[in-house]
Write an enzyme that holds these catalytic residues in place. Structure first.
Site, PDB file in Angstrom:
ATOM      1  N   ALA A  22      39.675  46.091  40.084  1.00 28.40           N
ATOM      2  CA  ALA A  22      39.777  46.696  39.191  1.00 28.40           C
ATOM      3  C   ALA A  22      39.810  45.896  37.801  1.00 28.40           C
ATOM      4  CB  ALA A  22      41.199  47.558  39.164  1.00 28.40           C
ATOM      5  N   HIS A  33      35.125  42.462  41.847  1.00 25.15           N
ATOM      6  CA  HIS A  33      35.825  42.347  43.296  1.00 25.15           C
ATOM      7  C   HIS A  33      37.165  43.156  43.132  1.00 25.15           C
ATOM      8  CE1 HIS A  33      38.603  40.460  40.204  1.00 25.15           C
ATOM      9  NE2 HIS A  33      39.382  39.735  41.263  1.00 25.15           N
ATOM     10  N   GLU A  78      48.054  45.288  52.812  1.00 27.11           N
ATOM     11  CA  GLU A  78      48.053  46.747  52.353  1.00 27.11           C
ATOM     12  C   GLU A  78      47.551  47.547  53.641  1.00 27.11           C
ATOM     13  OE1 GLU A  78      48.045  48.550  48.446  1.00 27.11           O
ATOM     14  OE2 GLU A  78      46.161  49.045  48.944  1.00 27.11           O
ATOM     15  N   LYS A 113      54.378  43.006  49.311  1.00 23.31           N
ATOM     16  CA  LYS A 113      53.953  41.803  48.641  1.00 23.31           C
ATOM     17  C   LYS A 113      55.074  40.504  48.914  1.00 23.31           C
ATOM     18  CE  LYS A 113      52.181  42.157  44.662  1.00 23.31           C
ATOM     19  NZ  LYS A 113      50.843  41.682  44.319  1.00 23.31           N
ATOM     20  N   ASP A 153      42.744  28.548  43.577  1.00 24.44           N
ATOM     21  CA  ASP A 153      42.725  29.552  44.582  1.00 24.44           C
ATOM     22  C   ASP A 153      41.514  29.382  45.242  1.00 24.44           C
ATOM     23  OD1 ASP A 153      43.979  30.876  46.723  1.00 24.44           O
ATOM     24  OD2 ASP A 153      44.434  32.429  45.531  1.00 24.44           O
ATOM     25  N   ASN A 187      36.442  33.848  45.362  1.00 22.80           N
ATOM     26  CA  ASN A 187      36.646  32.574  44.210  1.00 22.80           C
ATOM     27  C   ASN A 187      36.036  31.532  44.936  1.00 22.80           C
ATOM     28  OD1 ASN A 187      38.238  33.681  42.387  1.00 22.80           O
ATOM     29  ND2 ASN A 187      39.986  32.539  42.562  1.00 22.80           N
TER      30      ASN A 187
END
Length: 382
Positions: free
Chosen positions: A292, A290, A141, A369, A75, A239
């Site tokens: 939790a 980045h 979100e 999601k 990714d 990433n």
């Protein structure tokens, strides 16, 4: 001040977490293995460090003359994008907003190939995925600004208490995986820059640009659904690899400490912290956490969460009364809040190590999601 600790006796490995933080031994071993790779000069573990499929997540790796595509993984360019919205929480009709958020499901109806070409991006045949969230831990979100901690910085970013914001976490979709497959034949020796490494980095940069554009289109879809206007505040990939003089800095689940404000989310049931990176302390390799980070892998969540109808219904609400839109029952369980570490502990570790200062705290209101039903999927951890 916090104190970092060396992993084993390897002076090239530093972990920026307190002794009370949840850091698995498997993640530390993966850091040590990363330090032994070809060309590696330094490795930094963030307080959200956890084991990954091909190496640790929540780390930065510095190399000389070598790039390791598998450290970045499939990714490429995955990251966070935070938008200010001209909509106050007190004006939000949440039931209607939940209905409208369902418009994020399915392909974007715009001219994806044309948009990618106009941005100078080779979509590699993956234009159809542009503007889609994807699976795993990705999300779109709607958040409310719950608390302003640094008034001056918050004002500079356009944030006000009680306002709404949009946080998108997504990446390059299939393009990143195709890029890795094309430029990496396996193994851990890496690619010398003069022998395939530069070609990988060029394709990698294209995938990073695609991921950034993907987040932008997701945001546009969500903003249109909410019938408001939005302004991009932050785009923070975590990433990616970047050239630093003659070195290559790999970040796997680690955000940059030298590109402005960074959103650091917890889980769909926890706060997001907007932080301002401080001058990077020695050993952090210009990186911060980045998010939790996972406490439990996806497979184990099947055992940890009861899946009776009432329990699953509970997972569609968060502790603040917010809503979660996820029709995939397996994903709902695997990404439950208890799968993640305590975001307050992660933020405290970074503050105590003089890595960041907190600017604002945001609360999840609606987390999108997927609206698709569960289907067989790869169970790999991220």
């Amino acid at each position: 001040m916090g104190t970092s600790f060396d992993a084993a006796a390897n002076a090239r490995v530093r972990i920026f977490a307190s002794s009370t933080s949840w850091i698995e031994g498997a993640a530390v071993r993966q850091l040590e293995q990363a330090a032994e790779r070809n060309g590696v000069t330094a490795v930094a573990g963030m307080p959200d460090l956890h084991p990954g499929h091909h190496g640790p997540v929540g780390c930065a790796v510095l190399t000389q003359g070598i790039v390791h595509p598998d450290i970045i993984g499939t990714d490429i360019g995955c990251g966070m994008q935070l938008w200010n919205l001209d909509l106050a929480e007190r004006r939000l009709k949440i039931d209607k907003a939940v209905e409208r958020f369902a418009a994020l499901e399915g392909p974007w109806q715009g001219d994806a190939p044309g948009l990618a070409a106009a941005e100078g991006i080779d979509d590699g045949g993956f234009a159809g995925s542009l503007g889609t969230v994807g699976g795993g831990n990705h999300f779109c979100e709607l958040q409310a600004v719950a608390e302003i901690v640094d008034l001056q910085r918050a004002r500079g970013a356009g944030l006000e208490a009680g306002a709404l914001a949009l946080l998108i976490h997504s990446g390059s979709r299939g393009l990143g995986a195709a890029t890795l497959a094309k430029h990496h034949a396996g193994g851990t020796e890496g690619l010398p820059l003069a022998e395939g490494g530069e070609a990988y980095l060029a394709a990698h940069d294209n995938a990073v640009a695609f991921a950034r554009l993907n987040r932008r289109v997701i945001a546009a879809r969500a903003i249109a659904a909410l019938r408001c206007d939005g302004t991009l505040m932050v785009d923070s990939p975590h990433n990616l690899a970047e050239r630093v003089d003659h070195a290559v800095l790999h970040r796997k689940g680690a955000a940059s400490a030298d590109r402005g404000l960074v959103p650091v989310p917890g889980s769909r049931g926890a706060f997001t912290y907007l932080v301002a990176p401080l001058p990077p302390p020695p050993g952090t390799i210009r990186s911060i956490a980045h998010g939790a980070g996972r406490r439990h892998d996806r497979a184990s969540m099947e055992r940890r969460v009861r899946k009776q109808p009432g329990d699953l219904a509970r997972l569609t609400r968060n502790a603040f009364g917010g809503r979660i839109l996820c029709s995939d029952r397996r994903l709902l369980v695997e990404e439950a809040p208890e799968a993640y570490k305590d975001i307050e502990r992660v933020i405290d570790d970074m503050v105590n190590h003089a890595m960041v200062s907190v600017v604002a705290i945001l609360r999840p209101v609606i987390t999108f999601k997927t609206m698709r039903e569960a289907r067989p999927q790869n169970r790999r951890a991220s």
